[in-house]
Design an enzyme around this catalytic site. Structure first.
Site, PDB file in Angstrom:
ATOM      1  N   HIS A 187       0.814  -1.210   0.000  1.00 37.89           N
ATOM      2  CA  HIS A 187       0.000   0.000   0.000  1.00 37.89           C
ATOM      3  C   HIS A 187       0.848   1.261   0.000  1.00 37.89           C
ATOM      4  CE1 HIS A 187      -4.074   1.873   0.903  1.00 37.89           C
ATOM      5  NE2 HIS A 187      -4.291   0.977  -0.038  1.00 37.89           N
ATOM      6  N   HIS A 222      -3.197   2.051  12.544  1.00 38.67           N
ATOM      7  CA  HIS A 222      -2.703   1.391  11.315  1.00 38.67           C
ATOM      8  C   HIS A 222      -3.178  -0.065  11.373  1.00 38.67           C
ATOM      9  CE1 HIS A 222      -0.301   0.676   7.843  1.00 38.67           C
ATOM     10  NE2 HIS A 222       0.925   0.751   8.351  1.00 38.67           N
ATOM     11  N   ILE A 256     -13.751   5.521  15.624  1.00 33.76           N
ATOM     12  CA  ILE A 256     -14.351   4.214  15.346  1.00 33.76           C
ATOM     13  C   ILE A 256     -13.338   3.449  14.501  1.00 33.76           C
ATOM     14  CG2 ILE A 256     -16.422   3.019  14.553  1.00 33.76           C
ATOM     15  CD1 ILE A 256     -17.151   5.284  16.488  1.00 33.76           C
ATOM     16  N   MET A 257     -12.792   2.403  15.087  1.00 31.96           N
ATOM     17  CA  MET A 257     -11.697   1.698  14.427  1.00 31.96           C
ATOM     18  C   MET A 257     -12.184   0.914  13.198  1.00 31.96           C
ATOM     19  SD  MET A 257      -9.197   2.762  15.791  1.00 31.96           S
ATOM     20  CE  MET A 257      -8.715   3.673  17.226  1.00 31.96           C
ATOM     21  N   PHE A 259     -12.526   2.499  10.288  1.00 29.77           N
ATOM     22  CA  PHE A 259     -13.158   3.487   9.399  1.00 29.77           C
ATOM     23  C   PHE A 259     -12.194   4.619   9.087  1.00 29.77           C
ATOM     24  CE2 PHE A 259     -16.747   1.229  10.977  1.00 29.77           C
ATOM     25  CZ  PHE A 259     -17.643   1.242   9.920  1.00 29.77           C
ATOM     26  N   HIS A 261      -9.591   6.839   6.224  1.00 27.52           N
ATOM     27  CA  HIS A 261      -8.303   6.540   5.603  1.00 27.52           C
ATOM     28  C   HIS A 261      -7.532   7.827   5.338  1.00 27.52           C
ATOM     29  CE1 HIS A 261      -5.308   4.757   2.917  1.00 27.52           C
ATOM     30  NE2 HIS A 261      -5.594   3.649   3.568  1.00 27.52           N
ATOM     31  N   ASP A 312      -9.454  -2.858   7.086  1.00 32.97           N
ATOM     32  CA  ASP A 312      -9.449  -3.597   8.347  1.00 32.97           C
ATOM     33  C   ASP A 312     -10.828  -4.009   8.854  1.00 32.97           C
ATOM     34  OD1 ASP A 312      -6.753  -3.900   8.863  1.00 32.97           O
ATOM     35  OD2 ASP A 312      -6.567  -1.907   9.758  1.00 32.97           O
ATOM     36  N   ARG A 337       2.151  -8.116   4.583  1.00 30.89           N
ATOM     37  CA  ARG A 337       2.797  -6.834   4.259  1.00 30.89           C
ATOM     38  C   ARG A 337       4.328  -6.943   4.207  1.00 30.89           C
ATOM     39  NH1 ARG A 337       0.699  -1.649   4.245  1.00 30.89           N
ATOM     40  NH2 ARG A 337      -1.096  -2.770   3.369  1.00 30.89           N
TER      41      ARG A 337
HETATM   42  C1  LIG Z   1      -4.727  -0.881   6.896  1.00 35.88           C
HETATM   43  C2  LIG Z   1      -4.820   0.470   7.530  1.00 35.88           C
HETATM   44  O1  LIG Z   1      -3.903   0.892   8.170  1.00 35.88           O
HETATM   45  S1  LIG Z   1      -6.218   1.366   7.265  1.00 35.88           S
HETATM   46  C3  LIG Z   1      -6.335   2.485   8.639  1.00 35.88           C
HETATM   47  C4  LIG Z   1      -6.679   1.742   9.891  1.00 35.88           C
HETATM   48  N1  LIG Z   1      -6.932   2.659  11.001  1.00 35.88           N
HETATM   49  C5  LIG Z   1      -8.152   2.839  11.516  1.00 35.88           C
HETATM   50  O2  LIG Z   1      -9.145   2.246  11.127  1.00 35.88           O
HETATM   51  C6  LIG Z   1      -8.239   3.790  12.692  1.00 35.88           C
HETATM   52  C7  LIG Z   1      -9.422   4.728  12.598  1.00 35.88           C
HETATM   53  N2  LIG Z   1      -9.197   5.694  11.554  1.00 35.88           N
HETATM   54  C8  LIG Z   1      -8.439   6.805  11.790  1.00 35.88           C
HETATM   55  O3  LIG Z   1      -7.953   7.026  12.898  1.00 35.88           O
HETATM   56  C9  LIG Z   1      -8.164   7.738  10.631  1.00 35.88           C
HETATM   57  O4  LIG Z   1      -9.217   7.685   9.714  1.00 35.88           O
HETATM   58  C10 LIG Z   1      -6.819   7.417   9.932  1.00 35.88           C
HETATM   59  C11 LIG Z   1      -5.665   7.325  10.943  1.00 35.88           C
HETATM   60  C12 LIG Z   1      -6.899   6.086   9.194  1.00 35.88           C
HETATM   61  C13 LIG Z   1      -6.536   8.505   8.922  1.00 35.88           C
HETATM   62  O5  LIG Z   1      -6.327   9.679   9.639  1.00 35.88           O
HETATM   63  P1  LIG Z   1      -6.400  11.110   8.939  1.00 35.88           P
HETATM   64  O6  LIG Z   1      -5.735  11.086   7.630  1.00 35.88           O
HETATM   65  O7  LIG Z   1      -5.931  12.097   9.927  1.00 35.88           O
HETATM   66  O8  LIG Z   1      -7.983  11.235   8.740  1.00 35.88           O
HETATM   67  P2  LIG Z   1      -8.795  12.399   8.053  1.00 35.88           P
HETATM   68  O9  LIG Z   1      -7.929  13.568   7.760  1.00 35.88           O
HETATM   69  O10 LIG Z   1      -9.569  11.810   6.947  1.00 35.88           O
HETATM   70  O11 LIG Z   1      -9.819  12.802   9.220  1.00 35.88           O
HETATM   71  C14 LIG Z   1     -10.824  13.733   8.958  1.00 35.88           C
HETATM   72  C15 LIG Z   1     -11.738  13.815  10.133  1.00 35.88           C
HETATM   73  O12 LIG Z   1     -12.463  12.603  10.320  1.00 35.88           O
HETATM   74  C16 LIG Z   1     -12.295  12.110  11.639  1.00 35.88           C
HETATM   75  N3  LIG Z   1     -12.162  10.696  11.566  1.00 35.88           N
HETATM   76  C17 LIG Z   1     -11.348  10.039  10.715  1.00 35.88           C
HETATM   77  N4  LIG Z   1     -11.466   8.722  10.929  1.00 35.88           N
HETATM   78  C18 LIG Z   1     -12.357   8.570  11.926  1.00 35.88           C
HETATM   79  C19 LIG Z   1     -12.880   7.456  12.586  1.00 35.88           C
HETATM   80  N5  LIG Z   1     -12.471   6.221  12.264  1.00 35.88           N
HETATM   81  N6  LIG Z   1     -13.787   7.632  13.545  1.00 35.88           N
HETATM   82  C20 LIG Z   1     -14.197   8.866  13.872  1.00 35.88           C
HETATM   83  N7  LIG Z   1     -13.720   9.980  13.283  1.00 35.88           N
HETATM   84  C21 LIG Z   1     -12.805   9.816  12.323  1.00 35.88           C
HETATM   85  C22 LIG Z   1     -11.008  12.714  12.115  1.00 35.88           C
HETATM   86  O13 LIG Z   1     -10.958  12.807  13.524  1.00 35.88           O
HETATM   87  C23 LIG Z   1     -11.030  14.046  11.434  1.00 35.88           C
HETATM   88  O14 LIG Z   1     -11.827  14.893  12.194  1.00 35.88           O
HETATM   89  P3  LIG Z   1     -11.234  16.207  12.916  1.00 35.88           P
HETATM   90  O15 LIG Z   1     -11.269  17.252  11.865  1.00 35.88           O
HETATM   91  O16 LIG Z   1     -12.191  16.422  14.012  1.00 35.88           O
HETATM   92  O17 LIG Z   1      -9.859  15.848  13.373  1.00 35.88           O
HETATM   93  O1  LIG Z   2      -2.139   3.425   3.364  1.00 37.66           O
HETATM   94  C1  LIG Z   2      -2.331   3.644   4.568  1.00 37.66           C
HETATM   95  O2  LIG Z   2      -2.125   4.733   5.119  1.00 37.66           O
HETATM   96  C2  LIG Z   2      -2.828   2.566   5.445  1.00 37.66           C
HETATM   97  C3  LIG Z   2      -3.312   1.380   4.709  1.00 37.66           C
HETATM   98  O3  LIG Z   2      -4.423   1.322   4.240  1.00 37.66           O
HETATM   99  C4  LIG Z   2      -2.390   0.266   4.508  1.00 37.66           C
HETATM  100  O4  LIG Z   2      -1.220   0.359   4.884  1.00 37.66           O
HETATM  101  O5  LIG Z   2      -2.803  -0.765   3.970  1.00 37.66           O
END
Ligand SMILES: CC(=O)SCCNC(=O)CCNC(=O)[C@H](O)C(C)(C)COP(=O)(O)OP(=O)(O)OC[C@H]1O[C@@H](n2cnc3c(N)ncnc32)[C@H](O)[C@@H]1OP(=O)(O)O
Ligand SMILES: O=C([O-])CC(=O)C(=O)O
Length: 376
Positions: A187, A222, A256-257, A259, A261, A312, A337
């Site tokens: 990714h 992540h 909310i985990m 959700f 990106h 996820d 990965r």
């Molecule tokens: C395979 C992977 O790694 S995929 C990612 C897995 N991680 C998760 O599922 C954890 C939950 N998700 C998140 O914490 C975030 O969406 C991340 C870390 C993935 C991305 O973070 P960012 O790039 O900073 O998100 P983004 O800029 O789109 O956020 C915009 C707004 O939505 C909110 N938001 C984003 N994701 C979520 C969420 N899952 N639940 C609630 N609010 C959220 C942020 O808090 C932000 O609001 P703010 O202006 O009040 O701070």
């Molecule tokens: O690209 C990202 O930031 C996180 C992700 O979805 C991954 O690593 O698969």
């Protein structure tokens, strides 16, 4: 079609940190591709081992190359005795991602990369050994069993499930593991891959790069999100309860985990694929709760926040339906990965300059020295 994310703010968001020929993420018109191949097509038609070969060797294998690669991976599944001994010292209460990190690091002590010309052999060894590391530790620490990690399964996914359960998986489970490993393989410059590249840029060894990447993947923002999502949805007994609880969490501004990106704005293309398999598995086990709960979470998050499931979220229910313990979800992500991380390490090494950005200083202009006895 995906729209571009707003490119500003912290977290280096929107800034290009280098070039890669390995992957496109959310690129208009291309979506998610590995070396130009569409991820959806790969998930439908490929074996994960073809994808890991594609990432490490730069091309899809022909039949003879695939046969040789599979035979090589199979021959490398045995754990060195010193690594087994180290794993046996780690308690059942340990976090399995810490076990992966330690396992990788110990391997680096036992089979140290002496020269970059050896990199492909070390990569193959890690791809073959990571499932053995986590399953050996898990079965020893939880069941008191010293498993034989040298199974005859052709695929890494089936091999993993075989070691975990002590018997070969059925075709459906082997297939879902294969798809899952493909979805998680690569990714672009995500946090853990970027970690690996930063480490590689100092000309460090490959086990250090991967050990560092495992540490980055562990966090709930992540890779750790699949486990965190499972811990959340398993608390709810119905879709209605899930909706009430999600609404409360949103009101309290909780994350909310599973959700959202950092790059995708409207959807994560991996979600539709794993969601489809989760639905099949739900039917297979006769589930009437977890899948409807997951679907309702998806609907509510989109309705309320325009936030979508990332890779996820439906992995949580899919793995759960296959009887995989929640704490092993993120280690499976590592087993996949590692193929992407190591391809990035090779790419970084092939055109290296030490990664060293600048910072905007926001501290005090000048601080006056105070002798220790005079400090508050
Ligand atoms: C395979 C992977 O790694 S995929 C990612 C897995 N991680 C998760 O599922 C954890 C939950 N998700 C998140 O914490 C975030 O969406 C991340 C870390 C993935 C991305 O973070 P960012 O790039 O900073 O998100 P983004 O800029 O789109 O956020 C915009 C707004 O939505 C909110 N938001 C984003 N994701 C979520 C969420 N899952 N639940 C609630 N609010 C959220 C942020 O808090 C932000 O609001 P703010 O202006 O009040 O701070
Ligand atoms: O690209 C990202 O930031 C996180 C992700 O979805 C991954 O690593 O698969």
């Amino acid at each position: 079609m995906m729209t571009e994310k707003k490119l500003s703010g912290a977290g280096l968001r929107g800034q290009s940190a280098g070039e890669t020929a390995l992957c496109t993420v959310g690129k208009t018109g291309a979506g998610l591709t590995y070396r130009g191949y569409d991820m959806v097509e790969l998930a439908e038609k490929a074996r994960f081992e073809e994808v890991s070969y594609l990432l490490s060797r730069g091309k899809l294998p022909n039949q003879a190359e695939l046969d040789a690669y599979l035979a090589k991976l199979k021959s490398l599944r045995g754990l060195p005795q010193a690594l087994k001994s180290a794993l046996e010292l780690i308690p059942a209460s340990a976090h399995p991602m810490d076990v992966m990190r330690t396992g990788c690091s110990v391997l680096g002590n036992l089979e140290t990369e002496q020269d970059f010309s050896e990199q492909i052999d070390h990569i193959d060894r890690m791809m073959a050994l990571f499932p053995s590391i986590i399953c050996y530790w898990y079965r020893f620490s939880h069941d008191g069993v010293r498993i034989d990690t040298e199974t005859d399964d052709d695929s890494i996914g089936a091999h993993f499930l075989h070691m975990l359960r002590g018997e070969k998986p059925n075709d459906l489970h082997a297939r879902v593991m294969n798809v899952s490993l493909i979805l998680y393989a690569e990714h672009e410059f995500n946090a853990s891959t970027f970690t690996a590249r930063v480490c590689a840029s100092t000309l460090s060894d490959i086990h250090s790069c991967v050990t560092a990447a495992i540490g980055s993947l562990r966090g709930p923002l992540h890779g750790g999100a699949n486990e965190a999502a499972m811990e959340m949805i398993e608390k709810w007994g119905s879709a209605d309860e899930a909706e009430t609880e999600i609404m409360g969490m949103l009101e309290r501004k909780e994350k909310i985990m599973g959700f959202g990106h950092a790059i995708y704005r409207e959807s994560d293309p991996r979600n539709a694929v794993i969601k489809g398999w989760s639905q099949k598995l739900a039917a297979d086990v006769g589930d009437t709760v977890l899948y409807p709960v997951s679907e309702r979470c998806e609907a509510v998050m989109w309705r309320e926040k325009k936030l979508f499931c990332n890779a996820d979220f439906f992995h949580a229910s899919a793995y759960h339906f296959m009887g995989i313990p929640t704490k092993l979800f993120t280690p499976i992500f590592v087993c996949s990965r590692a193929s992407g991380w190591t391809a990035h390490v090779m790419e970084q090494r092939a055109n290296n300059r030490i990664i060293r950005p600048s910072a905007d200083y926001v501290g005090p202009d000048s601080s006056e020295w105070v002798a220790i006895e005079d400090r508050a």
